[in-house]
Design a protein around this motif. Sequence first.
Motif, mmCIF file in Angstrom:
data_model
loop_
_atom_site.group_PDB
_atom_site.id
_atom_site.type_symbol
_atom_site.label_atom_id
_atom_site.label_comp_id
_atom_site.label_asym_id
_atom_site.label_seq_id
_atom_site.Cartn_x
_atom_site.Cartn_y
_atom_site.Cartn_z
ATOM 1 N N SER A 11 0.852 -1.196 0.000
ATOM 2 C CA SER A 11 0.000 0.000 0.000
ATOM 3 C C SER A 11 0.882 1.240 0.000
ATOM 4 C CB SER A 11 -0.923 0.018 1.221
ATOM 5 O OG SER A 11 -1.907 -0.990 1.099
ATOM 6 N N LEU A 12 0.539 2.179 -0.853
ATOM 7 C CA LEU A 12 1.329 3.393 -1.030
ATOM 8 C C LEU A 12 0.475 4.626 -0.780
ATOM 9 C CD1 LEU A 12 3.977 4.805 -2.039
ATOM 10 C CD2 LEU A 12 2.940 4.768 -4.324
ATOM 11 N N ASN A 13 0.988 5.497 0.068
ATOM 12 C CA ASN A 13 0.405 6.826 0.253
ATOM 13 C C ASN A 13 1.316 7.796 -0.479
ATOM 14 O OD1 ASN A 13 -0.694 9.225 1.046
ATOM 15 N ND2 ASN A 13 -0.490 8.884 3.246
ATOM 16 N N ALA A 14 0.891 8.244 -1.661
ATOM 17 C CA ALA A 14 1.740 9.062 -2.521
ATOM 18 C C ALA A 14 1.912 10.488 -2.009
ATOM 19 C CB ALA A 14 1.183 9.085 -3.946
ATOM 20 N N ASP A 15 1.087 10.913 -1.065
ATOM 21 C CA ASP A 15 1.208 12.253 -0.501
ATOM 22 C C ASP A 15 0.684 12.241 0.930
ATOM 23 O OD1 ASP A 15 1.380 14.905 0.110
ATOM 24 O OD2 ASP A 15 0.155 15.628 -1.572
ATOM 25 N N LYS A 16 1.586 12.237 1.888
ATOM 26 C CA LYS A 16 1.194 12.167 3.291
ATOM 27 C C LYS A 16 0.489 13.438 3.750
ATOM 28 C CE LYS A 16 4.164 10.557 6.216
ATOM 29 N NZ LYS A 16 5.438 10.384 6.968
ATOM 30 N N ASN A 17 0.650 14.521 2.996
ATOM 31 C CA ASN A 17 -0.005 15.780 3.369
ATOM 32 C C ASN A 17 -1.464 15.818 2.949
ATOM 33 O OD1 ASN A 17 2.394 16.823 4.440
ATOM 34 N ND2 ASN A 17 3.053 17.609 2.441
ATOM 35 N N GLN A 18 -1.864 14.907 2.068
ATOM 36 C CA GLN A 18 -3.228 14.895 1.574
ATOM 37 C C GLN A 18 -4.067 13.888 2.351
ATOM 38 O OE1 GLN A 18 -3.566 13.981 -2.579
ATOM 39 N NE2 GLN A 18 -5.798 14.101 -2.611
#
Length: 276
Positions: free
Chosen positions: A212-219
């Motif tokens: 699982s990938l979170n491509a933008d932790k700020n979003q």
Amino acid sequence: DLSALKGSNNKVKVSGGLNGNIVYNSNQLTGIPPVSYFLSGNLNVSYRNFNLPVSVSYSNRKFTYSQPFSFNFVTFRPTYKWISAEIGTCFMSFSPYSLSGHQFQGVGLTLTPKRWTVSAMYGRLFKATDGDLNSQLLPTYRRMGMGVKTVYKSDFYTLGVSLFNAADKPNSLTHLPENLRPQPKENVVVGLEFSTMLFRKLELNASYHSSSLNADKNQLDSSAASSPKSISGRLMSKRAAIQSYNSYRFGINYNMSKFNGILGIEYQKVDPDYIT
């Protein structure tokens, strides 16, 4: 009993080697120093069941390679009975679909008591860099990783479970303007492996990995909390915008002892854009 220390097995043994190369470059337009030297060496100190290998590599040349590889490094690999460690610049592999020979700065540990094999790591995968617009090199966050893999081997089967997590540290580039910072990412991979032997000649093996990938932790995604999660996605933030991928592998090997060979068939299915 001090007399027991007189045996040959109780002596401290030191061995090692050193290699060196010098390269002369007459073309100064390349920006490479006219004289480049490369040094590599290893040293091993052993006493009874304890070993302490040390590996060193160094060069005065600046290489234009991408992270995480670094030519200059020092690695300590102490071992004692069924305990071994890597300290400094380390390389570890859990699976081709998880941590796979990635260089990192930190510590790795491997325990092999009886039927068990336990491997663990923690360290820096990427160092923070400001990038270079002239060389089209983008800034990178400091990326930290941690993971563990456990394998149990019985007389009839082998079962393995692994967990790996890598995450960018947004505070490592706070000195850069926000418009120049890349998107901080996070990845979690869960792996399952199984193999067994049938009729003493037929081996069946299989593995499954969920990434699982979170491509933008700020979003943040307000609907993510109610959406179904994969095995690896359940270990990430409930409000993170996650993309999940799967990989499957099945194999059959037949031991042809009469011909001193192995006949095998393998099937793999990997989701498009699978990434770790």
